[in-house]
Design a protein around this motif. Sequence first.
Motif, PDB file in Angstrom:
ATOM      1  N   ALA A 405       0.831  -1.210   0.000  1.00 59.59           N
ATOM      2  CA  ALA A 405       0.000   0.000   0.000  1.00 59.59           C
ATOM      3  C   ALA A 405       0.866   1.261   0.000  1.00 59.59           C
ATOM      4  O   ALA A 405       0.566   2.251  -0.681  1.00 59.59           O
ATOM      5  CB  ALA A 405      -0.922  -0.015   1.212  1.00 59.59           C
ATOM      6  N   LYS A 406       1.961   1.218   0.754  1.00 61.74           N
ATOM      7  CA  LYS A 406       2.853   2.380   0.781  1.00 61.74           C
ATOM      8  C   LYS A 406       3.510   2.618  -0.583  1.00 61.74           C
ATOM      9  O   LYS A 406       3.691   3.760  -1.024  1.00 61.74           O
ATOM     10  CB  LYS A 406       3.916   2.187   1.861  1.00 61.74           C
ATOM     11  N   ASP A 407       3.900   1.519  -1.249  1.00 62.82           N
ATOM     12  CA  ASP A 407       4.507   1.652  -2.585  1.00 62.82           C
ATOM     13  C   ASP A 407       3.545   2.318  -3.570  1.00 62.82           C
ATOM     14  O   ASP A 407       3.945   3.155  -4.396  1.00 62.82           O
ATOM     15  CB  ASP A 407       4.929   0.277  -3.108  1.00 62.82           C
ATOM     16  N   GLU A 408       2.263   1.926  -3.484  1.00 59.02           N
ATOM     17  CA  GLU A 408       1.290   2.523  -4.400  1.00 59.02           C
ATOM     18  C   GLU A 408       1.107   4.016  -4.123  1.00 59.02           C
ATOM     19  O   GLU A 408       0.945   4.820  -5.046  1.00 59.02           O
ATOM     20  CB  GLU A 408      -0.049   1.792  -4.263  1.00 59.02           C
ATOM     21  N   ARG A 409       1.130   4.399  -2.846  1.00 56.88           N
ATOM     22  CA  ARG A 409       1.001   5.819  -2.529  1.00 56.88           C
ATOM     23  C   ARG A 409       2.244   6.611  -2.941  1.00 56.88           C
ATOM     24  O   ARG A 409       2.149   7.751  -3.390  1.00 56.88           O
ATOM     25  CB  ARG A 409       0.750   5.984  -1.017  1.00 56.88           C
ATOM     26  N   ILE A 410       3.429   5.983  -2.814  1.00 60.45           N
ATOM     27  CA  ILE A 410       4.684   6.669  -3.176  1.00 60.45           C
ATOM     28  C   ILE A 410       4.720   7.001  -4.670  1.00 60.45           C
ATOM     29  O   ILE A 410       5.242   8.044  -5.093  1.00 60.45           O
ATOM     30  CB  ILE A 410       5.896   5.800  -2.767  1.00 60.45           C
ATOM     31  N   ASN A 411       4.141   6.077  -5.487  1.00 63.47           N
ATOM     32  CA  ASN A 411       4.142   6.328  -6.936  1.00 63.47           C
ATOM     33  C   ASN A 411       3.338   7.562  -7.318  1.00 63.47           C
ATOM     34  O   ASN A 411       3.507   8.113  -8.421  1.00 63.47           O
ATOM     35  CB  ASN A 411       3.586   5.106  -7.676  1.00 63.47           C
ATOM     36  N   LEU A 412       2.437   8.014  -6.485  1.00 58.16           N
ATOM     37  CA  LEU A 412       1.612   9.175  -6.775  1.00 58.16           C
ATOM     38  C   LEU A 412       2.230  10.486  -6.256  1.00 58.16           C
ATOM     39  O   LEU A 412       1.683  11.560  -6.443  1.00 58.16           O
ATOM     40  CB  LEU A 412       0.214   8.987  -6.157  1.00 58.16           C
ATOM     41  N   VAL A 413       3.319  10.383  -5.553  1.00 59.10           N
ATOM     42  CA  VAL A 413       3.945  11.567  -4.946  1.00 59.10           C
ATOM     43  C   VAL A 413       4.999  12.138  -5.902  1.00 59.10           C
ATOM     44  O   VAL A 413       5.539  11.412  -6.747  1.00 59.10           O
ATOM     45  CB  VAL A 413       4.556  11.181  -3.580  1.00 59.10           C
ATOM     46  N   PHE A 414       5.294  13.399  -5.765  1.00 58.45           N
ATOM     47  CA  PHE A 414       6.300  14.047  -6.606  1.00 58.45           C
ATOM     48  C   PHE A 414       7.648  13.345  -6.490  1.00 58.45           C
ATOM     49  O   PHE A 414       7.997  12.794  -5.440  1.00 58.45           O
ATOM     50  CB  PHE A 414       6.455  15.524  -6.210  1.00 58.45           C
ATOM     51  N   ILE A 415       8.427  13.407  -7.608  1.00 59.36           N
ATOM     52  CA  ILE A 415       9.736  12.778  -7.664  1.00 59.36           C
ATOM     53  C   ILE A 415      10.655  13.349  -6.589  1.00 59.36           C
ATOM     54  O   ILE A 415      11.466  12.621  -6.001  1.00 59.36           O
ATOM     55  CB  ILE A 415      10.376  12.998  -9.058  1.00 59.36           C
ATOM     56  N   SER A 416      10.444  14.593  -6.246  1.00 60.04           N
ATOM     57  CA  SER A 416      11.341  15.228  -5.277  1.00 60.04           C
ATOM     58  C   SER A 416      11.215  14.645  -3.876  1.00 60.04           C
ATOM     59  O   SER A 416      12.106  14.793  -3.042  1.00 60.04           O
ATOM     60  CB  SER A 416      11.078  16.737  -5.233  1.00 60.04           C
ATOM     61  N   LEU A 417      10.041  13.955  -3.586  1.00 64.03           N
ATOM     62  CA  LEU A 417       9.837  13.397  -2.238  1.00 64.03           C
ATOM     63  C   LEU A 417      10.144  11.899  -2.154  1.00 64.03           C
ATOM     64  O   LEU A 417       9.920  11.278  -1.118  1.00 64.03           O
ATOM     65  CB  LEU A 417       8.380  13.621  -1.812  1.00 64.03           C
ATOM     66  N   LEU A 422      11.181   7.050   0.958  1.00 59.51           N
ATOM     67  CA  LEU A 422      11.882   5.766   1.115  1.00 59.51           C
ATOM     68  C   LEU A 422      12.514   5.667   2.500  1.00 59.51           C
ATOM     69  O   LEU A 422      12.505   4.605   3.147  1.00 59.51           O
ATOM     70  CB  LEU A 422      12.931   5.612   0.018  1.00 59.51           C
ATOM     71  N   GLY A 423      13.114   6.805   2.936  1.00 59.50           N
ATOM     72  CA  GLY A 423      13.695   6.795   4.283  1.00 59.50           C
ATOM     73  C   GLY A 423      12.640   6.550   5.354  1.00 59.50           C
ATOM     74  O   GLY A 423      12.850   5.782   6.305  1.00 59.50           O
ATOM     75  N   PHE A 424      11.509   7.219   5.176  1.00 58.99           N
ATOM     76  CA  PHE A 424      10.417   7.029   6.139  1.00 58.99           C
ATOM     77  C   PHE A 424       9.913   5.580   6.136  1.00 58.99           C
ATOM     78  O   PHE A 424       9.616   5.002   7.180  1.00 58.99           O
ATOM     79  CB  PHE A 424       9.283   8.000   5.790  1.00 58.99           C
ATOM     80  N   ALA A 425       9.818   4.996   4.882  1.00 52.83           N
ATOM     81  CA  ALA A 425       9.388   3.595   4.782  1.00 52.83           C
ATOM     82  C   ALA A 425      10.359   2.670   5.501  1.00 52.83           C
ATOM     83  O   ALA A 425       9.974   1.681   6.143  1.00 52.83           O
ATOM     84  CB  ALA A 425       9.253   3.199   3.319  1.00 52.83           C
TER      85      ALA A 425
END
Length: 653
Positions: A405-417, A422-425
């Motif tokens: 679920a986290k991976d799917e949300r990360i794909n929707l976030v800006f490249i800059s974040l 990843l560090g937070f994950a």
Amino acid sequence: MGRYARLLFTAIYFVFLFTSSAQSILDEEQSVLTEFENTDQPSQRFEVFFNSLDRYNVNSAYDWLDTIKIYLANAQKTQDTSATRLYQVMQAQIYNDLGEYDKSTALAKELYEIKDSLDTDSQKIVLEVLDNNYANLQLFDKQIEIRKQKRELGITNNVAFYDIYSNLGLYRKARNQYIMEVKPTIADNDSYGLAKYHSKVGNYLRLDDSAPTALSELKKANSYLGVYMNDISTQKSESDIIESELLQAEIEGNIAKCHIMLGDYEEAVPLLEKSIETLKKSPKNKDQSAVVENTLFLAEANLQMERYREAKQYLDVEFDNISVLQIIKKNSLLAGFYDKIENYKNASIYYKRNERIKDSLAKNQSALIKQQLVTIVANEDLQNSQRLIDEQKRINELARSEMKAKDERINLVFISLIFTLLGFAGLVYAYLKSIKNQRLIAEQKHIIENSLVEKDSLLKEIHHRVKNNLQMVSSLLSLQTKNTRSKAAIVALEEGKSRVKAMALIHQKLYQNDDLSVIEMQGYIESLINSVQSVYKKGGHNITITIDAEGTELDIDRAIPFGLILNELVSNSFKYAFPENDDNGKIYIHLRKNGDQGYFEYTDNGIGLPEDTDERSHSSMGIRLINRLVNQLQSKLNVDRQVDGVRFWFNFS
């Protein structure tokens, strides 16, 4: 003449009516076997056999067995495999009902090997028959394997062990596991379920010698059963009524046994008679075993009330199937009966029969129980391990789902974040892993604690059984003393009995302690002194005994030699130190332990040791035993001959 004719006609009418009614009842009673024989298909006969409420009410199990053998032979002749299997299942059940467990097991095992070719109902019946056979044959390891198969087939969800613990004599553990597994499954408005539950708990308490508490539980069971039987709002089938009547008979029988344990024999007798009358009508083999047990208790109650003729009538009843323990109880009651009527020759015959049976049981019981307990504990550990693996799988699946679920949300976030997320994950993953590890550690700690409690219980049970066996040895020595005329032999037997009691006391103190590794010596020495003086100073004495061992604890390897040494010294003081007058007699016992070193001292102010003590030490059993026990403690016995009395002392590691 007209009046006599009318009377004759009326009498003939009633005779005809009675005959017709009797014939109708007889036809109805015989309808089960008749229906079975009149049915065409084997599958339908199978249903008639297993769905009948009381197939042995008119026709005995042997009649059924002969009939089924004929159908089985015909099925084998026509090579009808399906019908053959059905008749063999019925045959295995009949052998079980007859108590011929070996034959039933042999046939059921053949069917079990080809269980895949049987239908579901046949598989269930074969497994139930094997379960019952192995329980009666005390093959509990095989019984456990069968219960696993029942779970895999969906016959039962959990593999329960409380009945096996009960068969092993561990009634407290059986009760605790039964309460833990069964109580949560019973609804508050289920009167029949609550009656069965309290009946089982009460019976376990009775078997654990807790008669008052058991009586309370059994009365609760009777009350719940009364509510169920008087509830007109609940529809009950004929089978339900029969089962509730049998349960009531079982409860009343157990209530009566509690009354006998408490000495209320008059209250017990009518309950036992009523229970036996109901249970005799049951086709179940276990109920027939209950008939035997209730009959023996009924004989015991009459014997205690000195109704010897009634007691002997119950003891003369012959039973087809009777267990070894029931044979022992029957022999004991017969011996007690002949003792009461002063026929000591016959009493001796039954006492000797029990001695032979108990000797035979003692050789096999210890190893058998150990093997069965190991099997049960191993299976419980296996279940706990499986639960741990399942829990770990569940945690891993949860972690995978969250990461996805986290991976799917990360794909929707800006490249800059991306790098920040990843560090937070990573931090979240580490945190979840830490929680998982903590949970696993807590579960493993819980498993270890449960294992330690289980081992302590087993050790206490072992010490309890050892103490009981030593008490049995002491009783046998007492019995032998009564049958011995030689004074020297009687003295030797009494000394041996005293030594056995000293060792039994060690095991009693161990299973009564919370700490099984050591024995508190002050209390042990006081108990030992009381035991010895009850033998040698039955009329009382004026000897002042001082014990200085407060706070001293020894392990069993040192406590047993100390107990035997002290037993010999105190016995000698009572027997020889004060031959004329013990008004000013004094005995002083001192035991201290300082780190790894210890000190023991024993003093009395009696007449002291004779001059030829050193020469007699080679022939005296007591002195030789003391020296050997001191050597076993890796020390040497020191003796100081004083003007008044004697002093024994030694140091030990």
